[in-house]
Design a protein around this motif. Structure first.
Motif, PDB file in Angstrom:
ATOM      1  N   TYR A 113      43.620  32.308  43.755  1.00 34.86           N
ATOM      2  CA  TYR A 113      42.278  32.707  44.158  1.00 34.86           C
ATOM      3  C   TYR A 113      41.241  31.687  43.683  1.00 34.86           C
ATOM      4  CZ  TYR A 113      44.370  37.227  45.235  1.00 34.86           C
ATOM      5  OH  TYR A 113      45.157  38.216  45.756  1.00 34.86           O
ATOM      6  N   LEU A 159      37.700  31.309  42.606  1.00 35.95           N
ATOM      7  CA  LEU A 159      36.667  32.224  42.118  1.00 35.95           C
ATOM      8  C   LEU A 159      35.251  31.717  42.370  1.00 35.95           C
ATOM      9  CD1 LEU A 159      38.243  33.442  38.749  1.00 35.95           C
ATOM     10  CD2 LEU A 159      38.575  34.288  41.077  1.00 35.95           C
ATOM     11  N   TRP A 164      37.634  38.999  37.261  1.00 33.98           N
ATOM     12  CA  TRP A 164      38.874  38.833  38.031  1.00 33.98           C
ATOM     13  C   TRP A 164      40.073  39.382  37.263  1.00 33.98           C
ATOM     14  CZ3 TRP A 164      43.340  35.788  37.262  1.00 33.98           C
ATOM     15  CH2 TRP A 164      44.204  35.724  38.359  1.00 33.98           C
ATOM     16  N   ALA A 188      44.202  31.758  39.407  1.00 31.34           N
ATOM     17  CA  ALA A 188      42.805  31.648  39.829  1.00 31.34           C
ATOM     18  C   ALA A 188      42.261  30.283  39.422  1.00 31.34           C
ATOM     19  CB  ALA A 188      41.959  32.754  39.200  1.00 31.34           C
TER      20      ALA A 188
END
Length: 546
Positions: free
Chosen positions: A351, A353, A380, A520
Motif C-alpha cells: 500500500y 500511504l 494503517w 506499506a
C-alpha cells in the motif's frame, strides 16, 4: 570445454530435489540453464521471487554438471547443505583445531584454538591434517560436483576460483557490494599498538581528510610502510609459533601481505586514513583511527570468480532493471529472465500511504512532517489485525528515534523497546520475543535484507524511508563518478525496498492457500518514476495507491 547436460522431463525427485512437483518457474529456469550450457555457456540473470524455488535449480543442475553456489550468509549455506545435500565449506574460523599439543596447551590458558590459528604454511603438513574438520570440509567441497561457500570464501580462495563447471551467484543483487566489502584492507590504531607497527605513513588523505583515489606518490609511500610492517611482525620463532600470540602474529603477517599484494597489483584504489566511525547505533557512535584501502570497482574481482567457469547463473528475487547490475559486474553479454511471483498479488499487497517525500528539504520546510508520517503509519497499522507483528524501517538512527517515539504515543507498548546497540542482536531479540502485536522500529540497514520473518514472526512491513547514499561519503561519490556509477547507485538504493518488504512475505502456504502478508510505503520517494524504473515487475504490480 563446455559440459554437456541431458534434459530429463520428469519430477523434481529425479533431479534429487526433496519435493514431488515443480514450483512455478523452477523447471523453466532449469531448462534454460541446461540449454545455455549445451550451447556454449555464458551468463543468465534470473529475477525469481521468493517461492519459485531458486535454490533447487543449482541442486538439479548438479546431477550432470559441476556446480559451485555462492551465498552471503552461513545460514543460507547451512540451508543448501541441509535441504539439498550440498558439500559446504566455511571460513577457517568456523572450525576447531584438532592438533593435540596445541589444543592441550591453549586450553591450559582458557583458549580454544581454531583452524584459523594453524601455525603451518601448508595446513596439509599438520600431523592431524586427516582429522582437521576444516581440511576435511574443504577437500570434500573442492572435489564435489555440488559445492557451496560464501562470497567471502570464494573471493579469498584461488582453489574455488579455479573450479570449472557452473557458478551460481545467489542473492546476486548485493554481490558487488559484498565483493568490495571483503576486498577492503584495514589497519586500525589498535593494530598499530598491539603489534608494534610503524605509525600511519599518511593521515587526513584527500580533501578535508575524507579520502580519495590513491595517487602514485602516496601509493609508493604505503608500499614502503607495509613492507616495514611485515618486517616488524615477521619475528616468530619455534617457541612462540604454537602460542595464541604467535597465531595472532601469523594472521597479521598474512593479512599485511595480502594488503601489499592488493596495492601493488591493483589500480583504482581508494585510500582513507583518519578517524572512522566503527560503531553507530541508537545510543551514539564510536570512532577509531584507521587506514583503509579498497577498490572502487568490483569488475576485476568478480571476473576472478567466474572467468574459469563454463556457465554462470546470477539469481535474485529483486533484480528488476538488470543492466546496472550487469554493467557493475562487467558482464556485457547475458540473457535475462523475469519470472512472475508465485503468490497472488492480493496476498502480498503493498500500500502506498501517500506520505510526502521524507527529504531534507521537505523536513526542514514542514516541521510537523515526522509526526504526520507517524500518524499515517499508525492509522494503517491499526487497520490490520491487532495480533500481527511487524517491522517499520527508516534510514538513520536519528529518524528511528523520532519515529519510534511518535509511534509509541499512538500504539503504546506495541512498539518494541530494544535493549542492545547491535542491530543483529536487536533482530534476534525481536524474533525471540514472541509477544503478539509487537512492532520493531529500526533502520532499513540490517533489517532490510538477509533475515526471514516468515509466518507469525512478522506479518507486515512499513518502509518509512528510502536509503539514498550519503552525499558526504567520499568513497561512494568516487564510485558514482565512474561510467554507469550513478545508475548502479540508484538501482542499489531502490533494490532495498522490495527486499525489505520481502522480509515478511515469504510465500507461506497453509490450509490450501497463501498466507496474507502486507506492506506499506510511507515515503513517496519510494513510488517515484525513477523508483519504478528499477523495481522488479512483480513488485510494481502489487503496489496499491490509496
Amino acid at each position: 570445454m563446455t559440459i554437456q547436460t541431458r534434459l530429463v522431463y520428469n519430477s523434481p525427485r529425479d533431479y534429487g530435489l526433496p519435493h514431488n512437483e515443480w514450483r512455478p518457474g523452477q523447471f523453466d529456469l532449469l531448462k534454460k540453464c541446461q540449454n545455455a550450457i549445451n550451447n556454449g555457456g555464458g551468463f543468465i540473470f534470473a529475477s525469481a521471487p521468493t517461492g519459485t524455488g531458486k535454490s533447487g535449480v543449482p541442486a538439479a543442475l548438479s546431477c550432470e554438471t559441476n556446480v559451485l553456489v555462492l551465498v552471503h550468509t552461513l545460514g543460507l549455506l547451512d540451508q543448501y547443505e541441509r535441504v539439498y545435500g550440498f558439500d559446504i565449506v566455511k571460513g577457517m574460523q568456523e572450525y576447531k583445531c584438532v592438533h593435540p599439543q596445541k589444543v592441550y596447551s591453549w586450553r591450559q590458558r582458557g583458549v580454544v584454538p581454531l583452524a584459523s590459528d594453524c601455525h603451518l604454511t601448508n595446513m596439509r603438513d599438520c600431523s592431524s591434517a586427516s582429522k582437521c574438520p576444516y581440511l576435511v570440509a574443504r577437500e570434500k567441497a573442492l572435489s564435489s560436483n555440488k559445492a557451496a561457500c560464501t562470497y567471502r570464501y570464494a573471493i579469498l580462495s584461488e582453489e574455488m576460483q579455479k573450479r570449472g563447471g557452473c557458478l551460481v551467484m545467489d542473492e546476486c543483487h548485493s554481490s558487488s557490494d559484498e565483493i568490495l566489502e571483503f576486498s577492503e584492507f584495514k589497519i586500525t590504531e589498535e593494530d598499530i599498538k598491539s603489534f608494534g607497527l610503524p605509525p600511519f605513513p599518511v593521515y587526513g588523505y584527500g580533501k578535508d581528510g575524507k579520502g580519495d583515489l590513491l595517487d602514485n606518490k602516496t601509493k609508493n609511500i604505503i608500499i614502503a610502510w607495509l613492507a616495514g610492517c611485515i618486517a616488524r611482525v615477521n619475528i616468530m620463532d619455534v617457541s612462540t609459533i604454537l602460542t595464541p600470540e604467535g597465531s595472532r602474529a601469523k594472521r597479521m603477517y598474512k593479512y599485511l601481505t595480502s594488503g601489499l599484494n592488493l596495492i601493488t597489483e591493483s589500480d583504482g584504489l581508494f585510500l582513507f586514513c583518519g578517524a572512522r566511525v566503527i560503531e553507530k547505533n541508537l545510543f551514539g557512535k564510536r570512532t577509531q583511527n584507521q587506514l583503509v584501502i579498497k577498490p572502487i570497482d568490483s569488475k576485476i574481482i568478480a571476473q576472478k570468480l567466474y572467468e574459469q567457469k563454463d556457465f554462470v547463473l546470477l539469481m535474485s528475487a529483486t533484480i528488476g532493471n538488470v543492466k546496472p547490475l550487469a554493467d557493475e559486474l562487467g558482464i556485457s553479454n547475458y540473457t535475462f529472465y523475469d519470472y512472475p511471483h508465485p503468490v497472488p498479488k492480493e496476498k502480498r499487497p503493498v500500500y502506498n500511504l501517500g506520505v510526502t517525500p521524507m527529504t531534507k528539504i521537505n523536513l526542514d520546510a514542514i516541521p510537523g512532517l515526522y509526526r504526520t508520517q507517524a500518524v499515517i503509519i499508525a492509522k494503517w497499522i491499526e487497520s490490520l489485525n491487532n495480533d500481527w507483528r511487524g517491522i517499520v524501517l527508516t534510514t538513520s538512527n536519528f529518524k528511528v528515534k523520532i519515529l519510534r517515539d511518535n509511534l509509541r504515543t499512538i500504539l503504546g507498548d506495541r512498539i518494541y523497546n530494544p535493549k542492545s546497540p547491535s542491530v543483529s542482536q536487536r533482530i534476534k531479540d525481536f524474533i525471540e520475543d514472541k509477544r503478539k502485536g509487537l512492532i520493531a522500529v529500526d533502520t532499513i540497514q540490517g533489517w532490510g535484507t538477509g533475515i526471514d520473518l516468515s509466518w507469525d514472526l512478522a506479518r507486515f512491513s512499513v518502509i518509512a524511508g528510502v536509503p539514498f547514499s550519503n552525499p558526504a561519503d567520499t568513497y561512494n561519490n568516487v564510485r558514482i563518478s565512474r561510467p554507469g556509477g550513478r545508475s548502479y547507485d540508484l538501482w542499489s538504493t531502490y533494490n532495498t525496498i522490495p527486499q525489505a518488504c520481502g522480509r515478511t512475505s515469504r510465500g507461506e502456504y497453509t490450509n490450501g492457500e497463501y498466507l496474507l502478508n502486507v506492506s506499506a510505503l510511507a515515503d513517496n520517494n519510494a513510488i517515484s518514476s525513477i523508483a519504478m524504473n528499477y523495481y522488479p515487475s512483480w513488485f510494481k504490480e502489487s503496489i496499491i495507491n490509496e
